[in-house]
Design a protein around this motif. Structure first.
Motif, PDB file in Angstrom:
ATOM      1  N   THR A  59       0.825  -1.215   0.000  1.00 56.95           N
ATOM      2  CA  THR A  59       0.000   0.000   0.000  1.00 56.95           C
ATOM      3  C   THR A  59       0.855   1.259   0.000  1.00 56.95           C
ATOM      4  N   VAL A  60       1.866   1.293   0.838  1.00 57.20           N
ATOM      5  CA  VAL A  60       2.757   2.464   0.925  1.00 57.20           C
ATOM      6  C   VAL A  60       4.180   2.021   0.581  1.00 57.20           C
ATOM      7  N   ALA A  61       4.341   1.593  -0.654  1.00 53.14           N
ATOM      8  CA  ALA A  61       5.611   1.026  -1.119  1.00 53.14           C
ATOM      9  C   ALA A  61       6.765   2.017  -1.019  1.00 53.14           C
ATOM     10  N   LYS A  62       6.489   3.313  -1.182  1.00 58.79           N
ATOM     11  CA  LYS A  62       7.565   4.308  -1.120  1.00 58.79           C
ATOM     12  C   LYS A  62       8.206   4.336   0.265  1.00 58.79           C
ATOM     13  N   VAL A  63       7.400   4.265   1.311  1.00 56.01           N
ATOM     14  CA  VAL A  63       7.932   4.262   2.678  1.00 56.01           C
ATOM     15  C   VAL A  63       8.782   3.016   2.897  1.00 56.01           C
ATOM     16  N   ALA A  64       8.280   1.866   2.459  1.00 56.83           N
ATOM     17  CA  ALA A  64       9.048   0.619   2.595  1.00 56.83           C
ATOM     18  C   ALA A  64      10.369   0.727   1.843  1.00 56.83           C
ATOM     19  N   SER A  65      10.331   1.293   0.661  1.00 55.49           N
ATOM     20  CA  SER A  65      11.541   1.477  -0.142  1.00 55.49           C
ATOM     21  C   SER A  65      12.513   2.444   0.545  1.00 55.49           C
ATOM     22  N   ASP A  66      11.982   3.528   1.096  1.00 51.08           N
ATOM     23  CA  ASP A  66      12.824   4.513   1.788  1.00 51.08           C
ATOM     24  C   ASP A  66      13.573   3.888   2.967  1.00 51.08           C
ATOM     25  N   TYR A  67      12.963   2.899   3.608  1.00 47.51           N
ATOM     26  CA  TYR A  67      13.584   2.237   4.756  1.00 47.51           C
ATOM     27  C   TYR A  67      14.365   0.979   4.342  1.00 47.51           C
ATOM     28  N   GLY A  68      14.420   0.693   3.057  1.00 49.25           N
ATOM     29  CA  GLY A  68      15.205  -0.434   2.568  1.00 49.25           C
ATOM     30  C   GLY A  68      14.637  -1.798   2.927  1.00 49.25           C
ATOM     31  N   ILE A  69      13.324  -1.898   3.023  1.00 53.41           N
ATOM     32  CA  ILE A  69      12.694  -3.155   3.408  1.00 53.41           C
ATOM     33  C   ILE A  69      12.760  -4.140   2.246  1.00 53.41           C
ATOM     34  N   ARG A  70      13.300  -5.323   2.522  1.00 50.67           N
ATOM     35  CA  ARG A  70      13.414  -6.367   1.506  1.00 50.67           C
ATOM     36  C   ARG A  70      12.659  -7.623   1.876  1.00 50.67           C
ATOM     37  N   SER A  71      12.249  -7.724   3.125  1.00 46.27           N
ATOM     38  CA  SER A  71      11.564  -8.914   3.601  1.00 46.27           C
ATOM     39  C   SER A  71      10.542  -8.512   4.658  1.00 46.27           C
ATOM     40  N   VAL A  72       9.430  -9.233   4.699  1.00 46.14           N
ATOM     41  CA  VAL A  72       8.419  -8.992   5.724  1.00 46.14           C
ATOM     42  C   VAL A  72       8.128 -10.304   6.444  1.00 46.14           C
ATOM     43  N   PRO A  73       7.801 -10.230   7.724  1.00 47.79           N
ATOM     44  CA  PRO A  73       7.677  -9.026   8.526  1.00 47.79           C
ATOM     45  C   PRO A  73       9.047  -8.468   8.944  1.00 47.79           C
ATOM     46  N   THR A  74       9.118  -7.164   9.014  1.00 48.18           N
ATOM     47  CA  THR A  74      10.295  -6.481   9.546  1.00 48.18           C
ATOM     48  C   THR A  74       9.833  -5.522  10.622  1.00 48.18           C
ATOM     49  N   LEU A  75      10.509  -5.550  11.753  1.00 51.05           N
ATOM     50  CA  LEU A  75      10.259  -4.625  12.857  1.00 51.05           C
ATOM     51  C   LEU A  75      11.455  -3.694  12.960  1.00 51.05           C
ATOM     52  N   MET A  76      11.191  -2.419  13.079  1.00 50.62           N
ATOM     53  CA  MET A  76      12.255  -1.436  13.154  1.00 50.62           C
ATOM     54  C   MET A  76      11.936  -0.485  14.309  1.00 50.62           C
ATOM     55  N   LEU A  77      12.861  -0.344  15.238  1.00 50.45           N
ATOM     56  CA  LEU A  77      12.668   0.588  16.342  1.00 50.45           C
ATOM     57  C   LEU A  77      13.398   1.881  16.017  1.00 50.45           C
ATOM     58  N   VAL A  78      12.668   2.982  16.081  1.00 47.77           N
ATOM     59  CA  VAL A  78      13.188   4.290  15.710  1.00 47.77           C
ATOM     60  C   VAL A  78      13.114   5.206  16.927  1.00 47.77           C
ATOM     61  N   LYS A  79      14.192   5.926  17.183  1.00 49.94           N
ATOM     62  CA  LYS A  79      14.215   6.918  18.258  1.00 49.94           C
ATOM     63  C   LYS A  79      14.621   8.248  17.650  1.00 49.94           C
ATOM     64  N   ASP A  81      13.724   9.761  15.015  1.00 51.94           N
ATOM     65  CA  ASP A  81      13.947   9.645  13.568  1.00 51.94           C
ATOM     66  C   ASP A  81      15.243   8.922  13.193  1.00 51.94           C
ATOM     67  N   VAL A  82      15.831   8.180  14.132  1.00 55.06           N
ATOM     68  CA  VAL A  82      17.041   7.402  13.870  1.00 55.06           C
ATOM     69  C   VAL A  82      16.733   5.927  14.163  1.00 55.06           C
ATOM     70  N   ILE A  83      17.047   5.049  13.231  1.00 50.79           N
ATOM     71  CA  ILE A  83      16.825   3.618  13.421  1.00 50.79           C
ATOM     72  C   ILE A  83      17.851   3.108  14.428  1.00 50.79           C
ATOM     73  N   ILE A  84      17.371   2.539  15.547  1.00 50.75           N
ATOM     74  CA  ILE A  84      18.318   2.043  16.547  1.00 50.75           C
ATOM     75  C   ILE A  84      18.468   0.527  16.519  1.00 50.75           C
ATOM     76  N   ASP A  85      17.473  -0.188  15.973  1.00 54.54           N
ATOM     77  CA  ASP A  85      17.600  -1.642  15.828  1.00 54.54           C
ATOM     78  C   ASP A  85      16.463  -2.154  14.964  1.00 54.54           C
ATOM     79  N   GLN A  86      16.655  -3.347  14.413  1.00 56.66           N
ATOM     80  CA  GLN A  86      15.590  -3.957  13.633  1.00 56.66           C
ATOM     81  C   GLN A  86      15.668  -5.467  13.711  1.00 56.66           C
ATOM     82  N   ARG A  87      14.536  -6.108  13.459  1.00 59.02           N
ATOM     83  CA  ARG A  87      14.419  -7.557  13.426  1.00 59.02           C
ATOM     84  C   ARG A  87      13.636  -7.935  12.179  1.00 59.02           C
ATOM     85  N   VAL A  88      14.076  -8.971  11.506  1.00 56.70           N
ATOM     86  CA  VAL A  88      13.381  -9.480  10.333  1.00 56.70           C
ATOM     87  C   VAL A  88      12.849 -10.865  10.671  1.00 56.70           C
TER      88      VAL A  88
END
Length: 104
Positions: A59-79, A81-88
């Motif tokens: 639905t919002v492919a641009k946002v996913a692309s901006d964050y470099g998402i290549r696989s789902v589900p992906t969880l990203m913790l942001v503090k 506006d800075v990504i501090i960790d992620q899990r795929v």
């Protein structure tokens, strides 16, 4: 949990709290279907620590692309506006809570 739509601004949603959990998902994704109730439950329990934003990568492919998402589900913790960790991939509820408690 807030579902990101095309009319929403991800930047505005990230400003609502110091921490944000971005949950990248897709309707066709089997592991996402099992993760969604876990994310909803954990984010409800920890809503005082962060806001949760559900992002459908189709639905919002641009946002996913901006964050470099290549696989789902992906969880990203942001503090702040800075990504501090992620899990795929999927996580059991207890492991998800421990990860979030360690970081927030």
């Amino acid at each position: 949990m807030k579902q990101l739509t095309l009319t929403d601004s991800i930047d505005d949603l990230l400003l609502e709290q110091e921490y944000s959990l971005l949950y990248f998902t897709a309707a066709w994704c089997g592991p996402c279907k099992s993760m969604s109730p876990i994310i909803e439950g954990v984010s409800g329990l920890m809503s005082d620590r962060f806001n949760t934003i559900k992002i459908d990568v189709d639905t919002v492919a641009k946002v996913a692309s901006d964050y470099g998402i290549r696989s789902v589900p992906t969880l990203m913790l942001v503090k702040d506006d800075v990504i501090i960790d992620q899990r795929v991939g999927g996580l059991p509820p207890q492991q998800l809570m421990q990860w979030l408690e360690k970081l927030t």
